[in-house]
Design a protein around this motif. Structure first.
Motif, short mmCIF file in Angstrom:
data_model
loop_
_atom_site.label_atom_id
_atom_site.label_comp_id
_atom_site.label_asym_id
_atom_site.label_seq_id
_atom_site.Cartn_x
_atom_site.Cartn_y
_atom_site.Cartn_z
N ARG A 143 -8.12 3.37 3.79
CA ARG A 143 -7.51 2.52 3.49
C ARG A 143 -5.89 2.53 4.51
NH1 ARG A 143 -8.06 -3.50 2.75
NH2 ARG A 143 -7.32 -3.93 1.33
N GLU A 144 -5.95 1.84 5.45
CA GLU A 144 -4.60 1.91 5.65
C GLU A 144 -3.49 1.01 5.80
OE1 GLU A 144 -5.22 2.35 10.66
OE2 GLU A 144 -7.18 3.40 10.10
N TYR A 145 -2.35 1.35 6.24
CA TYR A 145 -0.85 0.48 5.92
C TYR A 145 0.20 0.42 7.50
CZ TYR A 145 -3.08 0.76 1.63
OH TYR A 145 -3.86 0.98 0.21
N PRO A 146 -0.51 -0.31 8.07
CA PRO A 146 0.68 -0.06 9.25
C PRO A 146 1.37 0.16 9.48
CG PRO A 146 -1.78 -1.57 9.15
CD PRO A 146 -1.62 -1.34 8.06
N TYR A 147 1.84 -0.85 8.98
CA TYR A 147 3.84 -0.96 8.34
C TYR A 147 4.63 -0.09 7.65
CZ TYR A 147 2.08 -5.17 11.25
OH TYR A 147 2.11 -5.84 12.17
N GLY A 148 3.50 0.99 6.72
CA GLY A 148 4.10 2.26 5.95
C GLY A 148 4.57 1.23 4.99
N GLU A 149 6.50 2.24 4.86
CA GLU A 149 7.06 2.13 4.05
C GLU A 149 7.37 0.55 3.75
OE1 GLU A 149 10.39 4.43 5.01
OE2 GLU A 149 9.17 6.47 4.26
N ALA A 150 8.04 -0.03 4.94
CA ALA A 150 8.55 -1.77 4.94
C ALA A 150 7.59 -2.64 4.20
CB ALA A 150 8.35 -2.12 6.46
N LEU A 151 6.80 -2.21 3.52
CA LEU A 151 5.77 -2.99 3.20
C LEU A 151 4.96 -2.39 1.50
CD1 LEU A 151 4.55 -5.11 5.33
CD2 LEU A 151 4.96 -5.91 3.65
N GLU B 51 -0.25 8.17 2.63
CA GLU B 51 0.07 9.27 2.22
C GLU B 51 -0.49 8.87 0.47
OE1 GLU B 51 2.33 13.23 2.70
OE2 GLU B 51 3.97 11.31 1.85
N MET B 52 -0.24 8.70 -0.02
CA MET B 52 -0.43 7.89 -1.30
C MET B 52 -1.89 7.53 -1.34
SD MET B 52 2.29 8.10 -3.35
CE MET B 52 3.37 7.47 -3.76
N ALA B 53 -2.76 7.00 -1.14
CA ALA B 53 -3.70 6.95 -0.78
C ALA B 53 -4.56 7.93 0.53
CB ALA B 53 -4.07 5.28 0.54
N LEU B 54 -3.68 8.65 0.24
CA LEU B 54 -4.75 9.76 0.97
C LEU B 54 -5.04 11.41 0.23
CD1 LEU B 54 -4.61 9.66 5.37
CD2 LEU B 54 -6.12 8.65 4.08
#
Length: 666
Positions: A251-259, A378-381
């Motif tokens: 699972r990827e979160y392309p906008y990282g911290e902002a969201l 980082e949390m997801a991995l």
């Protein structure tokens, strides 16, 4: 006569003896066997097996095989039916009896017709019928040597998208770091020590993975997934002998911290989760939403795993018994404008705070920010214990979701207080008080408590000046004249202590306990026990530009736009007047938000500084607030709060946000 009775009695007794000694029929025996089967009493079923059947399988094997198959395949609603013929059939040494088996499984219904063979055998000088069992009684296609295959087909998790279709949470890839034990080189221990340091694992964990029973010197041993974008880490890892990688799904979160706080992240399912979610299609290898919308929308995003139950023949051919097709999770499109979200988050960098942006006409939430954030990738991995502790010990509390909480709003509540007074008729546009002192109290009954103003303007203060200079004494006095009931009922019309259905659970704004004149006066200018969440704050300004209606905020693009939460709570005349006054809060050189002035872009707004302290006279923690919008063509209301800050810094950051929007043509 006596002789006739004796003869008759002898006949009856002979008949009874004959009836008692009558041999059971195969139909009767199989009916008994079927009843045990329906009750899944496998141990008792074994007693009905023929000698030949018992030679092929022990009682322990028979019972454990049925139990394992039925448990693994989640067999339920089992119904085996056999209807005895109306007329008794004649059988010599064996009998063929048809039956029908129906059941539900994890992959759907299974049904089959089959024939049972019963043989006559003598045991302990008694003759009876026994089931000549073999594996086809479990499933007709299952012959000796065949295996049952149970395969999960993983559902693809739905994506979370912004209003333009940009992926906020997507199914992507990560780098699986591992080692080939035979290529570690010498000294191996030194490589493992360095690898443990880079992966933030213990050497014990790495050695345990390499010592697993299946490991061979030439095989890849997976250790940890890392982000594919962390090129610096990759270089250091691949410089070590024997360290290599594979690309894997993640699972990827392309906008990282902002969201990070809004979207959240997924994580491995735990034993407790499996127990709680039993029967809902989860397996030990699934991921599950751990925070944010990933958790809130878990059921919708997860989808349903497909399942295929097959029989694999000895020659490799496959016969499907039951199959439930995979149902991928559903994508969710949010009203969020990811550009606005990122820009607002950037304005909060280095600070702890929260911000929101809504369209006051449609109710669409364009941004919902909590800062600082954390790296959801980082949390997801799998975050290390050290990094988790760093997050927990960080004084800025990056794991705290501020946009879902309520805070003391300070003076940003004053336009709401003014609107309540104007609509009730207990405050007029020209109502003025002569205010010359820095502190004020109604009378001696207040003891030492006084309302403090921060403006140095003296003389007659009307509503316009009170808003421009943010005069606490004016709002305290006008609200005391307004009265507690009018004020609290007015706040409820603005949505306090209410929360319409919203995709993300947010704490509703609270009026708190107003049980004295002092608490009423304090609440009027945003102190007291009044608390607001950042989304509701932006929403409360919507009646000023939305024909007097309080818009219902939405986050899901599928929700109806332009829903009215509270209707007609500000008249057109009062809205126009308040918009003019709030514009002067910025344009007037002495206005509290004058540093937010943008040339040729007339914003209206209101500042606020809430002080959280134990008692009067002490210096407390400050919360800086600002709400801003363009009255002439409003498609966005922005609200921002920064902890440990005055309002001036918040105004500057909101101004920079609007300037960025202007530069990019938005």
């Amino acid at each position: 006569m006596k002789r006739a009775l004796i003869i008759l009695l002898s006949v009856v007794i002979a008949a009874l003896i004959s009836g008692c000694s009558k041999e059971p029929t195969p139909e009767e025996r199989f009916s008994q066997y079927v009843k045990l089967w329906n009750d899944q009493k496998f141990e008792e079923m074994y007693g009905f097996l023929s000698e030949k059947a018992k030679d092929s399988i022990s009682k322990e094997e028979f019972v454990s095989r049925y139990n394992k198959i039925y448990k693994d395949l989640e067999i339920n609603e089992l119904k085996v039916s056999y209807k005895q013929p109306k007329e008794e059939q004649e059988h010599e040494e064996n009998a063929e009896l048809p039956f029908l088996a129906k059941m539900n499984s994890v992959a759907g219904p299974i049904a089959f017709d089959h024939n049972a063979t019963l043989v006559k055998e003598e045991r302990e000088k008694e003759t009876n019928w026994y089931v000549d069992w073999n594996t086809t009684y479990i499933f007709p296609e299952l012959e000796a040597g065949d295996k049952i295959s149970f395969k999960n087909v993983q559902a693809e998790r739905g994506s979370i998208l912004d209003r333009a279709g940009n992926g906020l949470a997507i199914n992507g890839t990560a780098v699986q770091i591992g080692v080939v034990p035979g290529e570690l080189g010498e000294p191996k221990e030194q490589t493992i020590t360095k690898l443990a340091e880079l992966l933030e694992m213990s050497e014990e964990q790495i050695n345990k993975a390499m010592n697993a029973g299946w490991v061979k010197p030439e095989l890849f041993v997976p250790l940890k997934k890392v982000s594919k974008t962390d090129k610096g880490l990759h270089e250091k890892l691949f410089a070590l002998d024997g360290v290599t990688s594979q690309m894997v799904g993640a699972r990827e979160y392309p906008y990282g911290e902002a969201l990070s706080h809004l979207i959240g992240y997924v994580g491995p399912i735990l034993a407790d989760d499996l127990e709680e979610l039993e029967g809902k299609g989860y397996t030990a290898t699934d991921l599950i939403g751990r925070r944010g919308l990933e958790q809130v929308l878990e059921e919708q995003l997860k989808g349903t795993n497909g399942v295929r139950i097959s029989i694999v023949k000895e020659d490799g051919t496959v016969k499907t018994l039951a199959e439930k097709p995979v149902e991928n999770g559903k994508d969710v499109k949010l009203t969020i404008d990811v550009v606005a979200q990122q820009q607002l988050y950037d304005q909060l960098k280095g600070k702890a705070g929260t911000a929101s942006a809504i369209n006051p006409k449609t109710g669409e939430t364009l941004a919902l920010v909590s800062a600082p954030g954390f790296d959801p990738n980082e949390m997801a991995l799998g975050i290390s214990q050290n990094k988790r502790k760093m997050l927990e010990d960080d004084p800025f509390k990056p794991t705290l979701n501020r946009f879902k909480l309520t805070y003391v709003p300070g003076s940003v509540i004053k336009p709401i207080t003014a609107a309540i007074g104007l609509e009730s008729g207990k405050l007029q546009l020209d109502t003025a008080f002569d205010i010359n002192e820095k502190q004020w109290q109604k009378d001696a009954s207040w003891g030492k408590y006084k309302v403090t103003r921060y403006s140095d303007v003296k003389g007659s203060i009307n509503l316009e000046k009170a808003l421009i200079y943010s005069d606490n004494i004016y709002f305290a006095r006008s609200t005391l004249e307004m009265g507690q009931d009018t004020f609290t009922e007015g706040l409820k019309k603005f949505g306090f202590e209410d929360q319409p259905e919203y995709l993300y659970p947010i704490e509703p704004s609270q009026i708190g306990k107003i049980d004295s004149e002092i608490s009423l006066a304090d609440s009027a200018y945003g102190q007291g026990q009044v608390e607001m969440n950042i989304l509701h704050l932006a929403t409360t300004y919507s009646p000023l530009v939305n024909e007097g209606n309080l818009v219902k905020p939405i986050l899901n693009m599928e929700d109806e736009q332009g829903q009215v939460w509270k209707e007609g709570i500000v008249s057109a005349e009062n809205a126009a007047a308040l918009n003019g006054m709030l514009t002067k809060v910025i344009t007037d050189p002495k206005g509290t938000a004058h540093n937010g002035l943008i040339a040729n872009y007339p914003l209206a707004g209101k500042t606020g500084t809430a002080e959280i302290k134990e008692k009067q006279g002490e210096k407390g923690k400050e919360l800086g607030w600002f709400v801003a919008y363009k009255p002439q063509s409003t498609d966005m209301i922005v609200a921002m709060m920064i902890e440990d800050s005055g309002s001036k810094e918040v105004v500057t950051r909101v101004k920079e946000f609007y300037e960025l929007r202007l530069q990019s043509g938005m």
